[in-house]
Write a protein that holds these residues in place. Structure first.
Motif, PDB file in Angstrom:
ATOM      1  N   ALA A 336     -32.969  23.825 114.280  1.00 19.34           N
ATOM      2  CA  ALA A 336     -31.979  24.846 113.954  1.00 19.34           C
ATOM      3  C   ALA A 336     -30.670  24.544 114.591  1.00 19.34           C
ATOM      4  CB  ALA A 336     -32.344  26.211 114.135  1.00 19.34           C
ATOM      5  N   ALA A 337     -30.670  24.213 115.902  1.00 19.67           N
ATOM      6  CA  ALA A 337     -29.716  23.482 116.710  1.00 19.67           C
ATOM      7  C   ALA A 337     -29.006  22.264 116.069  1.00 19.67           C
ATOM      8  CB  ALA A 337     -30.025  23.306 118.085  1.00 19.67           C
ATOM      9  N   ALA A 338     -29.904  21.328 115.831  1.00 23.41           N
ATOM     10  CA  ALA A 338     -29.425  20.136 115.213  1.00 23.41           C
ATOM     11  C   ALA A 338     -28.647  20.538 113.998  1.00 23.41           C
ATOM     12  CB  ALA A 338     -30.623  19.279 114.901  1.00 23.41           C
ATOM     13  N   ARG A 339     -29.069  21.279 113.059  1.00 26.27           N
ATOM     14  CA  ARG A 339     -28.259  21.608 111.830  1.00 26.27           C
ATOM     15  C   ARG A 339     -26.970  21.902 112.227  1.00 26.27           C
ATOM     16  NH1 ARG A 339     -33.346  23.862 109.938  1.00 26.27           N
ATOM     17  NH2 ARG A 339     -32.898  25.830 110.606  1.00 26.27           N
ATOM     18  N   HIS A 340     -26.888  23.076 113.286  1.00 28.31           N
ATOM     19  CA  HIS A 340     -25.581  23.866 113.641  1.00 28.31           C
ATOM     20  C   HIS A 340     -24.667  22.621 114.223  1.00 28.31           C
ATOM     21  CE1 HIS A 340     -25.980  27.843 112.943  1.00 28.31           C
ATOM     22  NE2 HIS A 340     -27.129  27.887 112.967  1.00 28.31           N
ATOM     23  N   TRP A 341     -25.431  21.568 115.260  1.00 29.12           N
ATOM     24  CA  TRP A 341     -24.502  20.480 115.593  1.00 29.12           C
ATOM     25  C   TRP A 341     -23.858  19.800 114.505  1.00 29.12           C
ATOM     26  CZ3 TRP A 341     -22.328  21.337 119.757  1.00 29.12           C
ATOM     27  CH2 TRP A 341     -22.922  21.983 120.978  1.00 29.12           C
ATOM     28  N   ALA A 354     -12.479  11.612 112.660  1.00 21.07           N
ATOM     29  CA  ALA A 354     -13.863  11.265 113.086  1.00 21.07           C
ATOM     30  C   ALA A 354     -13.983  10.834 114.428  1.00 21.07           C
ATOM     31  CB  ALA A 354     -14.314  10.111 111.836  1.00 21.07           C
ATOM     32  N   ASP A 355     -12.830   9.942 114.864  1.00 24.56           N
ATOM     33  CA  ASP A 355     -12.948   9.582 116.234  1.00 24.56           C
ATOM     34  C   ASP A 355     -12.770  10.207 117.506  1.00 24.56           C
ATOM     35  OD1 ASP A 355     -13.588   6.981 114.911  1.00 24.56           O
ATOM     36  OD2 ASP A 355     -11.400   6.376 114.946  1.00 24.56           O
ATOM     37  N   ASP A 356     -12.488  11.438 116.964  1.00 21.39           N
ATOM     38  CA  ASP A 356     -12.201  12.628 118.339  1.00 21.39           C
ATOM     39  C   ASP A 356     -13.262  12.827 119.129  1.00 21.39           C
ATOM     40  OD1 ASP A 356     -10.165  14.808 118.959  1.00 21.39           O
ATOM     41  OD2 ASP A 356     -12.084  15.786 119.010  1.00 21.39           O
ATOM     42  N   HIS A 357     -13.126  12.807 120.384  1.00 20.39           N
ATOM     43  CA  HIS A 357     -14.217  12.966 121.385  1.00 20.39           C
ATOM     44  C   HIS A 357     -14.969  14.137 121.352  1.00 20.39           C
ATOM     45  CE1 HIS A 357     -12.550  16.224 124.022  1.00 20.39           C
ATOM     46  NE2 HIS A 357     -11.491  15.794 123.628  1.00 20.39           N
ATOM     47  N   ARG A 358     -14.587  14.980 120.619  1.00 13.60           N
ATOM     48  CA  ARG A 358     -15.400  16.445 120.464  1.00 13.60           C
ATOM     49  C   ARG A 358     -16.405  16.002 119.249  1.00 13.60           C
ATOM     50  NH1 ARG A 358      -9.713  19.727 120.721  1.00 13.60           N
ATOM     51  NH2 ARG A 358      -9.180  17.556 119.770  1.00 13.60           N
ATOM     52  N   VAL A 359     -15.560  15.298 118.231  1.00  9.45           N
ATOM     53  CA  VAL A 359     -16.739  14.967 117.081  1.00  9.45           C
ATOM     54  C   VAL A 359     -17.895  13.943 117.657  1.00  9.45           C
ATOM     55  CG1 VAL A 359     -17.018  13.682 115.079  1.00  9.45           C
ATOM     56  CG2 VAL A 359     -15.079  15.076 115.280  1.00  9.45           C
ATOM     57  N   VAL A 360     -17.581  13.119 118.480  1.00 10.10           N
ATOM     58  CA  VAL A 360     -18.518  12.192 119.173  1.00 10.10           C
ATOM     59  C   VAL A 360     -19.490  12.955 119.804  1.00 10.10           C
ATOM     60  CG1 VAL A 360     -18.912  10.408 120.596  1.00 10.10           C
ATOM     61  CG2 VAL A 360     -16.864  10.147 119.155  1.00 10.10           C
ATOM     62  N   GLU A 361     -19.204  13.997 120.768  1.00  8.58           N
ATOM     63  CA  GLU A 361     -19.978  14.844 121.469  1.00  8.58           C
ATOM     64  C   GLU A 361     -20.857  15.621 120.637  1.00  8.58           C
ATOM     65  OE1 GLU A 361     -22.221  16.492 124.383  1.00  8.58           O
ATOM     66  OE2 GLU A 361     -20.917  14.575 124.439  1.00  8.58           O
ATOM     67  N   ALA A 362     -20.316  16.122 119.534  1.00  5.11           N
ATOM     68  CA  ALA A 362     -21.386  16.970 118.513  1.00  5.11           C
ATOM     69  C   ALA A 362     -22.148  16.250 118.009  1.00  5.11           C
ATOM     70  CB  ALA A 362     -20.198  17.750 117.533  1.00  5.11           C
ATOM     71  N   ARG A 363     -21.956  14.807 117.603  1.00  3.63           N
ATOM     72  CA  ARG A 363     -22.869  14.006 117.019  1.00  3.63           C
ATOM     73  C   ARG A 363     -24.067  13.618 117.782  1.00  3.63           C
ATOM     74  NH1 ARG A 363     -19.900   8.972 114.474  1.00  3.63           N
ATOM     75  NH2 ARG A 363     -22.127   8.674 113.507  1.00  3.63           N
ATOM     76  N   LEU A 364     -23.653  13.505 119.194  1.00  6.30           N
ATOM     77  CA  LEU A 364     -24.738  13.096 119.889  1.00  6.30           C
ATOM     78  C   LEU A 364     -25.566  14.410 120.466  1.00  6.30           C
ATOM     79  CD1 LEU A 364     -22.601  10.806 122.785  1.00  6.30           C
ATOM     80  CD2 LEU A 364     -24.448  10.294 121.024  1.00  6.30           C
ATOM     81  N   ARG A 365     -24.904  15.440 120.529  1.00  6.90           N
ATOM     82  CA  ARG A 365     -26.083  16.819 120.718  1.00  6.90           C
ATOM     83  C   ARG A 365     -26.617  16.930 119.627  1.00  6.90           C
ATOM     84  NH1 ARG A 365     -23.561  20.404 124.526  1.00  6.90           N
ATOM     85  NH2 ARG A 365     -25.465  21.754 123.943  1.00  6.90           N
ATOM     86  N   ALA A 366     -26.244  16.654 118.419  1.00  6.77           N
ATOM     87  CA  ALA A 366     -27.142  16.739 117.159  1.00  6.77           C
ATOM     88  C   ALA A 366     -28.393  15.589 117.262  1.00  6.77           C
ATOM     89  CB  ALA A 366     -26.628  16.489 115.754  1.00  6.77           C
ATOM     90  N   ALA A 367     -28.250  14.446 117.729  1.00 11.59           N
ATOM     91  CA  ALA A 367     -29.304  13.405 118.019  1.00 11.59           C
ATOM     92  C   ALA A 367     -30.091  13.904 119.244  1.00 11.59           C
ATOM     93  CB  ALA A 367     -28.592  12.112 118.456  1.00 11.59           C
TER      94      ALA A 367
END
Length: 419
Positions: A336-341, A354-367
């Motif tokens: 469920a956390a992955a879905r929210h990320w 798409a290149d913003d550091h906050r977007v990058v961090e959220a993608r990594l948290r999802a992974a």
């Protein structure tokens, strides 16, 4: 209709129809005004109810809205002796159903090249909010140049546009059994991930020369689709790369939340595999240059391509999503956390790019959320996608790139054998 009939004062039908489909016909024709070959699809309005005629016109309008080289162009829409017709681009080539029957096994590089091009169409469709809902081998054509065309938008829908969505009733099951997503079978809502399921089933068929689900009865097939993932492609074909095997397995997840989030993400995995394309005798004339050039044009898309007109997300919308994801992680609810990320990625991308550091961090948290679930291959696939985007945006020597490479290496060493 009869051979030689002239529709709209300009479209002269050929000698024989190409096909009869239900209450309709498909004819080759000549556009006498522009001197070009076309295809004319007609329906018998007298034998159809009003909803059927509306669906026919709706397919033409939806296809026309999707202006993309991977979709046949719609040239005209009219009526002849009370019969609605649509004039579309004539497509040469072989549909994937015939390709599988005649050329099995399809080379892995070609499977990836075909899939990457379908992703290009799906990204463009998502850009206007369109869902195809019937991605399958017989609805995809491979041109002699190596280019792919996605056909038949008769079941397509635009959930956010009442002009196109209200024709299909809520709770109505549409699609092709064996290729339609579980949510389609149960009559649930469809989104981009529904088409990704159809893409996964199509890739599975291309790789293994068999549909992902089969059964002695329709009930058996439905039960399998709703509850049991198919065997992995590598079980039938050992030369399938692990990355492609993992991707197809993820695309065929029963829960849409467990599939890749976007067609762009899938493209990023497929495109690197579409190299050194071998000849396909009698099917593709130029396998080395045309497909790679075409895929580079229609498939080179940002990691997250959202509709420009979409309402920008406010920070007070994004932050609760992050907080919720962190609470779920703390409670051990990693899926469920992955879905929210992933939801946070969408919100932040619309707000910051798409290149913003906050977007990058959220993608990594999802992974990373997939690691406690033991899904190392999926986590690594998502991390590699982020790494590729970072290298393109910031260069191979950027600090964030070096850090992510080290993290990927660490995760790779921690992955248990066989995962």
């Amino acid at each position: 209709m009869v051979a030689g009939a002239l529709l709209g004062g300009r479209y002269e039908l050929g000698r024989f129809p190409l096909a009869h489909k239900g209450m309709g016909e498909v004819w080759p024709a000549d556009d006498t005004l522009l001197d070009r070959a076309v295809i004319v699809k007609l329906v018998d309005a007298a034998a159809m109810d009003l909803a059927g005629v509306r669906r026919f016109r709706r397919e033409a309008l939806l296809t026309a809205r999707l202006d993309h080289p991977g979709v046949p162009a719609v040239y005209d829409l009219g009526e002849h002796d009370g019969r609605p017709y649509v004039v579309i681009e004539k497509i040469a080539g072989t549909d994937l159903k015939d390709l599988i029957a005649e050329q099995s096994p399809v080379p892995v590089a070609w499977v990836a090249a075909i899939g990457a091009q379908i992703c290009g169409v799906l990204v463009a469709a998502d850009h206007i909010g369109l869902i195809h809902r019937d991605i399958k081998p017989s609805n995809v054509m491979l041109h002699p140049s190596g280019a792919v065309k996605v056909l038949d938008f008769g079941l397509a829908t635009m959930p956010d546009d009442d002009r196109y969505s209200r024709i299909t009733l809520s709770g109505q099951s549409v699609g092709t059994l064996g290729y339609m997503a579980p949510e389609q079978i149960s009559g649930g809502p469809a989104d981009q991930r529904t088409d990704l399921y159809g893409l996964g089933a199509t890739l599975y068929d291309l790789l293994t020369a068999r549909p992902p689900f089969d059964g002695a009865t329709t009930l058996t097939m439905v039960r399998h689709q709703l509850s049991t993932p198919p065997p992995r492609p590598v079980q039938f074909r050992p030369d399938v790369p692990d990355t492609l095997d993992d991707l197809v397995h993820a695309l065929l997840a029963t829960d849409p939340a467990d599939r890749p989030a976007t067609a762009a993400e899938v493209y990023a995995t497929l495109a690197p595999l579409a190299r050194e394309l071998p000849p396909i005798p009698g099917v593709v004339d130029d396998p080395t240059g045309a497909v790679q050039a075409y895929a580079a044009i229609v498939g080179r898309v940002p990691a997250q391509w959202r509709t420009p007109a979409a309402r920008p997300a406010k920070d007070d919308e994004a932050e609760p999503t992050a907080a919720r994801a962190e609470r779920l992680e703390a409670d051990g609810e990693h899926r469920a956390a992955a879905r929210h990320w992933r939801r946070l990625v969408e919100l932040r991308t619309r707000r910051h790019g798409a290149d913003d550091h906050r977007v990058v961090e959220a993608r990594l948290r999802a992974a990373r959320a997939h690691l406690p679930l033991g899904e190392y291959d999926r986590a690594l696939r998502l991390m590699h996608a982020v790494l590729d985007d970072l290298i393109r945006a910031r260069g191979p020597e950027a600090a964030v790139v070096r850090d992510l490479r080290r993290e990927i290496a660490t995760v790779s060493t921690q992955r248990p054998a066989g995962r």
